[in-house]
Design an enzyme around this catalytic site. Structure first.
Site, PDB file in Angstrom:
ATOM      1  N   LYS A 184       0.839  -1.206   0.000  1.00  0.00           N
ATOM      2  CA  LYS A 184       0.000   0.000   0.000  1.00  0.00           C
ATOM      3  C   LYS A 184       0.877   1.259   0.000  1.00  0.00           C
ATOM      4  O   LYS A 184       2.084   1.175   0.244  1.00  0.00           O
ATOM      5  CB  LYS A 184      -0.929  -0.019   1.229  1.00  0.00           C
ATOM      6  CG  LYS A 184      -1.839  -1.255   1.290  1.00  0.00           C
ATOM      7  CD  LYS A 184      -2.735  -1.409   0.072  1.00  0.00           C
ATOM      8  CE  LYS A 184      -3.966  -2.243   0.327  1.00  0.00           C
ATOM      9  NZ  LYS A 184      -3.873  -3.671  -0.055  1.00  0.00           N
TER      10      LYS A 184
HETATM   11  C1  LIG Z   1      -5.204  -4.455   0.685  1.00  0.00           C
HETATM   12  C2  LIG Z   1      -6.668  -4.455   0.543  1.00  0.00           C
HETATM   13  C3  LIG Z   1      -7.515  -5.049   1.502  1.00  0.00           C
HETATM   14  C4  LIG Z   1      -7.019  -5.884   2.635  1.00  0.00           C
HETATM   15  O1  LIG Z   1      -6.097  -5.291   3.444  1.00  0.00           O
HETATM   16  P1  LIG Z   1      -5.156  -6.205   4.358  1.00  0.00           P
HETATM   17  O2  LIG Z   1      -4.400  -5.198   5.172  1.00  0.00           O
HETATM   18  O3  LIG Z   1      -4.279  -7.000   3.433  1.00  0.00           O
HETATM   19  O4  LIG Z   1      -6.026  -7.075   5.195  1.00  0.00           O
HETATM   20  C5  LIG Z   1      -8.873  -4.915   1.348  1.00  0.00           C
HETATM   21  N1  LIG Z   1      -9.410  -4.256   0.307  1.00  0.00           N
HETATM   22  C6  LIG Z   1      -8.642  -3.698  -0.635  1.00  0.00           C
HETATM   23  C7  LIG Z   1      -9.303  -2.946  -1.752  1.00  0.00           C
HETATM   24  C8  LIG Z   1      -7.251  -3.787  -0.560  1.00  0.00           C
HETATM   25  O5  LIG Z   1      -6.500  -3.244  -1.527  1.00  0.00           O
END
Ligand SMILES: *Cc1c(COP(=O)(O)O)cnc(C)c1O
Length: 374
Positions: A184
């Site tokens: 992210k």
């Molecule tokens: C990364 C992501 C998640 C999940 O996040 P985690 O921290 O991996 O549990 C959920 N929705 C979207 C759109 C994402 O990009």
């Protein structure tokens, strides 16, 4: 040929952050502690003073928001078929029923007309996803929520640093969930945070985060709801604090890279190749991803393979959720959400990360022109 492999995403952790993590490791306190409290405070300041709690994933923040809202068996929750599967899994996790609404082919986000059409007497909430960090029309989203008395759990996993009418995503609205997973825009290695509406919700979030435990009296604890084990460690929070300090730089750099993609590809790229670019929004979007939809004459695996020959990594976000076996088993099938199915078949994510250079953008565009030329 450039022999350096260009990945589609890569985290950047600076030396100050590495030594802040070392400090935690030497401190003797490794679990949730002062760094978590500081990270939550800084996040809350950024989100306009709203209550914020951190967790060990983005996924669990959405599950906990559903629990706080009292959503469970017999309730319907509307979401998009084009997201990471976590978005729909959390609905099943609390015993509710996922209802998908097809996407808008231009923004690739959930189509709010279709959301409104999917509302029934059992609908309790909407989980919109800001794919690639691109927000929805927030005025319209919250007008629909108000009209039908629905809760909103914003899956803003990809949208830290994104804005709507000048305000950061998360600084307004209902529940807003962010992920700090490794790819992210800012990371804690794994982790997430949830922006809440009031102190009562924050207390519940703390209970669901740690076994339902509440402090009661000077010497005791009590457990009055079923919680899990979802707390963030100070090690993760130390990474998060170092990353969060860079958020304005990270967002600005990603915008610059996105602008350079548009400039380098040129205005004739779509007409010449049949590929579809994302909307050129430099106000609101944090450019978590730079995604194009490939023309039908090349398959995604073929495109990824050919780009790999140029030493360029291509990402893929996402396969339509309703076509996974688990969801087919619930009655979903091909043809139900045709826009999501077409986009989900042909969408690719080009390299986009903080340490990436303008030269990397140019190299990617040159390779792509050759691959898509034939
Ligand atoms: C990364 C992501 C998640 C999940 O996040 P985690 O921290 O991996 O549990 C959920 N929705 C979207 C759109 C994402 O990009």
């Amino acid at each position: 040929m450039n022999n350096n492999f260009l990945p589609f995403s890569k985290p950047t952790i600076d030396e100050a952050t590495i030594s802040a993590v070392s400090d935690v490791l030497r401190s003797g306190w490794l679990t949730s502690g002062p760094r978590v409290a500081e990270f939550e405070k800084q996040l809350s300041d950024y989100f306009g003073g709203r209550p914020v709690r951190t967790f060990n994933s983005g996924t669990c923040t959405m599950e906990i928001a559903l629990r706080i809202a009292g959503i469970g068996a017999g309730d319907e929750v509307i979401t998009t078929p084009i997201s990471w599967v976590a978005t729909a899994n959390v609905i099943l996790e609390v015993g509710a029923t996922p209802v998908f609404a097809d996407i808008d082919p231009v923004t690739r986000n959930i189509d709010l007309d279709r959301v409104e059409a999917a509302i029934t007497s059992r609908t309790r909430a909407i989980i919109p996803v800001y794919l690639a960090g691109r927000p929805l029309d927030m005025d319209r989203l919250y007008a629909i929520a108000a009209k039908y008395k629905l809760r909103v759990i914003e899956d803003a996993a990809q949208a830290i640093g994104s804005r709507w009418q000048g305000k950061p995503v998360g600084s307004f609205g209902d529940f807003v969930s962010f992920s700090f997973q490794a790819n992210k825009n800012i990371t804690t290695s794994e982790g997430g945070c949830l922006v809440l509406n009031n102190a009562a919700e924050a207390v519940l979030a703390e209970k669901y985060r740690l076994q339902g435990v509440s402090r009661s009296g000077w010497d005791g604890i009590d457990v009055d709801v079923l919680g899990g084990k979802y707390n963030m460690t100070d090690i993760a929070a130390a990474i998060g604090l170092g990353q969060f300090a860079k958020l304005p730089d990270i967002t600005a750099h990603r915008r610059k890279l996105a602008q350079h993609y548009f400039k380098t590809l040129g205005t004739d790229f779509e007409a010449q190749t049949g590929a579809q670019l994302p909307p050129a929004d430099f106000e609101n979007t944090n450019w978590h991803l730079f995604q194009i939809v490939l023309p039908e004459r090349i398959t995604r695996p073929e495109f990824m393979e050919k780009m790999k020959a140029y030493n360029i990594g291509i990402g893929f976000h996402y396969a339509p959720i309703h076509l996974f076996s688990l969801y087919r088993g619930l009655g979903f099938k091909e043809g139900m959400f045709p826009v999501a199915e077409r986009v989900g078949r042909q969408i690719v994510s080009l390299p986009m990360f903080y340490a990436m250079t303008i030269a990397d953008v140019e190299r990617t565009c040159a390779a792509m022109r050759e691959v898509l030329a034939g």
